[in-house]
Design an enzyme around this catalytic site. Structure first.
Site, PDB file in Angstrom:
ATOM      1  N   CYS A 288      53.043  42.169  30.813  1.00 46.86           N
ATOM      2  CA  CYS A 288      53.110  40.708  30.719  1.00 46.86           C
ATOM      3  C   CYS A 288      53.364  40.269  29.273  1.00 46.86           C
ATOM      4  O   CYS A 288      52.813  40.828  28.327  1.00 46.86           O
ATOM      5  CB  CYS A 288      51.811  40.096  31.240  1.00 46.86           C
ATOM      6  SG  CYS A 288      51.854  38.298  31.263  1.00 46.86           S
TER       7      CYS A 288
ATOM      8  N   CYS B  48      46.788  36.837  26.421  1.00 48.63           N
ATOM      9  CA  CYS B  48      45.405  36.540  26.835  1.00 48.63           C
ATOM     10  C   CYS B  48      44.472  37.675  26.371  1.00 48.63           C
ATOM     11  O   CYS B  48      44.653  38.835  26.789  1.00 48.63           O
ATOM     12  CB  CYS B  48      45.341  36.362  28.346  1.00 48.63           C
ATOM     13  SG  CYS B  48      46.638  35.254  28.963  1.00 48.63           S
TER      14      CYS B  48
ATOM     15  N   CYS C 179      42.912  40.313  28.789  1.00 49.44           N
ATOM     16  CA  CYS C 179      43.686  40.851  29.911  1.00 49.44           C
ATOM     17  C   CYS C 179      44.289  42.235  29.671  1.00 49.44           C
ATOM     18  O   CYS C 179      45.064  42.439  28.729  1.00 49.44           O
ATOM     19  CB  CYS C 179      44.786  39.874  30.283  1.00 49.44           C
ATOM     20  SG  CYS C 179      45.664  40.416  31.781  1.00 49.44           S
TER      21      CYS C 179
ATOM     22  N   CYS D 176      46.938  33.050  49.190  1.00 51.47           N
ATOM     23  CA  CYS D 176      46.708  32.560  47.827  1.00 51.47           C
ATOM     24  C   CYS D 176      47.634  33.334  46.894  1.00 51.47           C
ATOM     25  O   CYS D 176      47.877  34.526  47.106  1.00 51.47           O
ATOM     26  CB  CYS D 176      45.245  32.791  47.428  1.00 51.47           C
ATOM     27  SG  CYS D 176      44.888  32.310  45.729  1.00 51.47           S
TER      28      CYS D 176
ATOM     29  N   CYS E  10      42.755  26.598  43.328  1.00 49.43           N
ATOM     30  CA  CYS E  10      41.723  27.581  43.001  1.00 49.43           C
ATOM     31  C   CYS E  10      41.719  27.654  41.480  1.00 49.43           C
ATOM     32  O   CYS E  10      42.695  28.098  40.875  1.00 49.43           O
ATOM     33  CB  CYS E  10      42.088  28.935  43.617  1.00 49.43           C
ATOM     34  SG  CYS E  10      40.971  30.254  43.109  1.00 49.43           S
TER      35      CYS E  10
ATOM     36  N   ARG F 239      33.239  31.020  43.681  1.00 48.09           N
ATOM     37  CA  ARG F 239      33.414  32.463  43.891  1.00 48.09           C
ATOM     38  C   ARG F 239      32.785  33.281  42.772  1.00 48.09           C
ATOM     39  O   ARG F 239      33.092  33.100  41.590  1.00 48.09           O
ATOM     40  CB  ARG F 239      34.897  32.821  44.021  1.00 48.09           C
ATOM     41  CG  ARG F 239      35.089  34.310  44.333  1.00 48.09           C
ATOM     42  CD  ARG F 239      36.534  34.699  44.606  1.00 48.09           C
ATOM     43  NE  ARG F 239      37.086  33.903  45.652  1.00 48.09           N
ATOM     44  CZ  ARG F 239      38.235  33.218  45.555  1.00 48.09           C
ATOM     45  NH1 ARG F 239      38.938  33.284  44.457  1.00 48.09           N
ATOM     46  NH2 ARG F 239      38.676  32.491  46.560  1.00 48.09           N
TER      47      ARG F 239
HETATM   48  N1  SAM Z   1      49.419  36.022  35.129  1.00 46.43           N
HETATM   49  C1  SAM Z   1      48.839  34.966  35.866  1.00 46.43           C
HETATM   50  C2  SAM Z   1      48.031  34.024  35.006  1.00 46.43           C
HETATM   51  O1  SAM Z   1      47.570  34.415  33.956  1.00 46.43           O
HETATM   52  O2  SAM Z   1      47.849  32.881  35.427  1.00 46.43           O
HETATM   53  C3  SAM Z   1      48.008  35.407  37.037  1.00 46.43           C
HETATM   54  C4  SAM Z   1      47.086  36.608  36.927  1.00 46.43           C
HETATM   55  S1  SAM Z   1      45.747  36.496  35.744  1.00 46.43           S
HETATM   56  C5  SAM Z   1      45.229  38.186  35.706  1.00 46.43           C
HETATM   57  C6  SAM Z   1      44.511  35.569  36.604  1.00 46.43           C
HETATM   58  C7  SAM Z   1      43.179  35.372  35.953  1.00 46.43           C
HETATM   59  O3  SAM Z   1      42.453  36.580  35.987  1.00 46.43           O
HETATM   60  C8  SAM Z   1      43.117  34.955  34.516  1.00 46.43           C
HETATM   61  O4  SAM Z   1      43.376  33.602  34.301  1.00 46.43           O
HETATM   62  C9  SAM Z   1      41.673  35.281  34.172  1.00 46.43           C
HETATM   63  O5  SAM Z   1      40.834  34.191  34.487  1.00 46.43           O
HETATM   64  C10 SAM Z   1      41.356  36.452  35.105  1.00 46.43           C
HETATM   65  N2  SAM Z   1      41.169  37.699  34.346  1.00 46.43           N
HETATM   66  C11 SAM Z   1      42.129  38.451  33.782  1.00 46.43           C
HETATM   67  N3  SAM Z   1      41.604  39.513  33.140  1.00 46.43           N
HETATM   68  C12 SAM Z   1      40.258  39.418  33.294  1.00 46.43           C
HETATM   69  C13 SAM Z   1      39.167  40.204  32.834  1.00 46.43           C
HETATM   70  N4  SAM Z   1      39.346  41.291  32.082  1.00 46.43           N
HETATM   71  N5  SAM Z   1      37.917  39.828  33.180  1.00 46.43           N
HETATM   72  C14 SAM Z   1      37.728  38.719  33.925  1.00 46.43           C
HETATM   73  N6  SAM Z   1      38.723  37.933  34.374  1.00 46.43           N
HETATM   74  C15 SAM Z   1      39.978  38.274  34.054  1.00 46.43           C
HETATM   75 FE1  SF4 Z   2      49.669  37.836  31.617  1.00 46.45          FE
HETATM   76 FE2  SF4 Z   2      47.182  38.680  31.930  1.00 46.45          FE
HETATM   77 FE3  SF4 Z   2      47.621  36.418  30.642  1.00 46.45          FE
HETATM   78 FE4  SF4 Z   2      48.075  36.544  33.320  1.00 46.45          FE
HETATM   79  S1  SF4 Z   2      46.095  36.765  32.294  1.00 46.45           S
HETATM   80  S2  SF4 Z   2      49.400  35.633  31.763  1.00 46.45           S
HETATM   81  S3  SF4 Z   2      48.760  38.691  33.482  1.00 46.45           S
HETATM   82  S4  SF4 Z   2      48.290  38.471  29.978  1.00 46.45           S
END
Ligand code: SAM
Ligand code: SF4
Ligand code: DTB
Length: 340
Positions: free
Chosen positions: A76, A80, A83, A151, A211, A287
């Site tokens: 990606c 974040c 992530c 979803c 959500c 949730r």
């Molecule tokens: N890429 C898209 C986005 O960021 O909107 C969708 C997938 S992203 C993985 C969805 C959510 O997963 C993130 O906004 C975050 O809240 C959650 N998430 C990601 N990594 C995480 C982690 N290590 N621990 C807890 N929640 C996590």
């Molecule tokens: Fe990309 Fe992870 Fe951020 Fe979603 S949460 S936009 S998968 S880096």
């Protein structure tokens, strides 16, 4: 004192907190101070208040089950800090292209056979391009045809994309606010808070269920947790589904680097976060999301008492682990919980 009188005895909170939320046509506006005042209540008072409200709006012995599938993994472009799927961090997650529709449908069938009522498809994108969205629309149509709620979480949506998803049969779109606004820039720099609010607006505008939740345990203060929940509780209408994620610290991410795998949130504070979400968004599904694998059964049970009535169900979240189906079934059995 009668039970009714006991339940209606006002809890001493220093700042005015709305008390007529059940009857209000619009969600009550929650100030950050009022939300923080809830966090500051003695644990038993907070739990009592959350459980009382929970019972007014939900069956306390039923929990909704959502199964997650990563339909496009890793690589990606975003940054974040939590992530494991961001291309720029070295987390060991292997990049995978968008899955075939048939493989997604097989996974959805299995989720249904295991008892899930909703199937959530997640993609590691900043947002979908039209050529990405077309196959996802097929997935949504086919998963919906199995009789599952659908979803997706695909990142930011551009004009018109939410409508396409809605037409294909998408019931919920997940897009989280993640943090309080003022700390957001410490966690993510490649998109801003307003981008997230704009996507949520598009989802609402297309008539889908929202959500939307966030992550706790990223080193934030209680005031900042209250700031996140106040943002969610001031969305109008409230999100139908509110995922509260407990950060899964993955090696290679900046947050793991910063926190070094140390638990920065006591279990009581996580349970409080669930209770405060329940009180401020009484009709929403709250949730108990990421982080359950690192939680013992007693903490999870406290989360259900605090008003959590949905979980991710199945041994994987997107790239990290989640409790086995058998373990969850055993826990539900002990607690007398049945799936919704
Ligand atoms: N890429 C898209 C986005 O960021 O909107 C969708 C997938 S992203 C993985 C969805 C959510 O997963 C993130 O906004 C975050 O809240 C959650 N998430 C990601 N990594 C995480 C982690 N290590 N621990 C807890 N929640 C996590
Ligand atoms: Fe990309 Fe992870 Fe951020 Fe979603 S949460 S936009 S998968 S880096
Ligand atoms: C949400 O709030 N939590 C889920 C879902 N929405 C997409 C994701 C949790 C991801 C945890 C880290 C991983 O497994 O990669």
């Amino acid at each position: 004192m009668s039970q009714t009188a006991a339940l209606s005895t006002p809890v001493p909170i220093p700042i005015s907190v709305p008390t007529s939320w059940q009857k209000a046509a619009k969600p009550a506006a929650w100030s950050r101070d009022a939300v923080e005042a809830l966090f500051n209540l003695p644990f038993a008072d907070l739990m009592h208040r959350a459980q009382t409200l929970h019972r007014e709006h939900h069956d306390p012995n039923r929990v909704q089950l959502s199964t997650l599938l990563s339909i496009k993994t890793g690589g990606c472009s975003e940054d974040c800090g939590y992530c494991p799927q961001a291309a720029r961090y070295h987390t060991g997650v292997e990049n995978e292209d968008l899955m075939d529709v048939a493989a997604v449908v097989s996974a959805a069938k299995l989720a249904k056979a295991n008892g899930a009522s909703r199937f959530c498809m997640g993609a590691a994108w900043r947002g979908p391009k039209q050529r990405d969205l077309d196959p996802v629309l097929d997935m949504v149509r086919e998963v919906k045809a199995l009789g599952l709620e659908t979803c997706c979480t695909l990142g930011m949506l551009k004009e018109g994309q939410a409508e396409q998803l809605k037409t294909a049969g998408l019931d919920y779109y997940n897009h989280n606010l993640d943090t309080a606004p003022e700390v957001y820039g410490d966690i993510i720099t490649t998109r801003d808070y307003q981008d997230r609010l704009d996507t949520l607006e598009r989802v609402r505008g297309a008539g889908m269920n929202v959500c939307c939740g966030g992550i706790v345990g990223m080193g934030e203060s209680r005031n900042e947790r209250a700031g996140l929940i106040a943002q969610l509780a001031n969305l109008d209408p409230h999100p139908e589904s509110v995922p509260i994620n407990y950060l899964v610290q993955v090696e290679g991410t900046p947050l793991h680097e910063k926190l070094q795998g140390e638990k920065v949130l006591d279990w009581t504070e996580f349970v409080r976060s669930i209770a405060v979400a329940r009180i401020t968004m009484p009709t929403s599904f709250v949730r108990l999301s990421a982080g359950r694998q690192e939680m013992n059964e007693a903490t999870q049970a406290m989360c259900f008492l605090a008003g959590a009535n949905s979980i991710f169900y199945g041994e994987k979240l997107l790239t990290t682990g989640n409790p086995d189906v058998d373990r969850d079934r055993a826990l539900f059995g002990k607690l007398g919980i049945t799936p919704l």
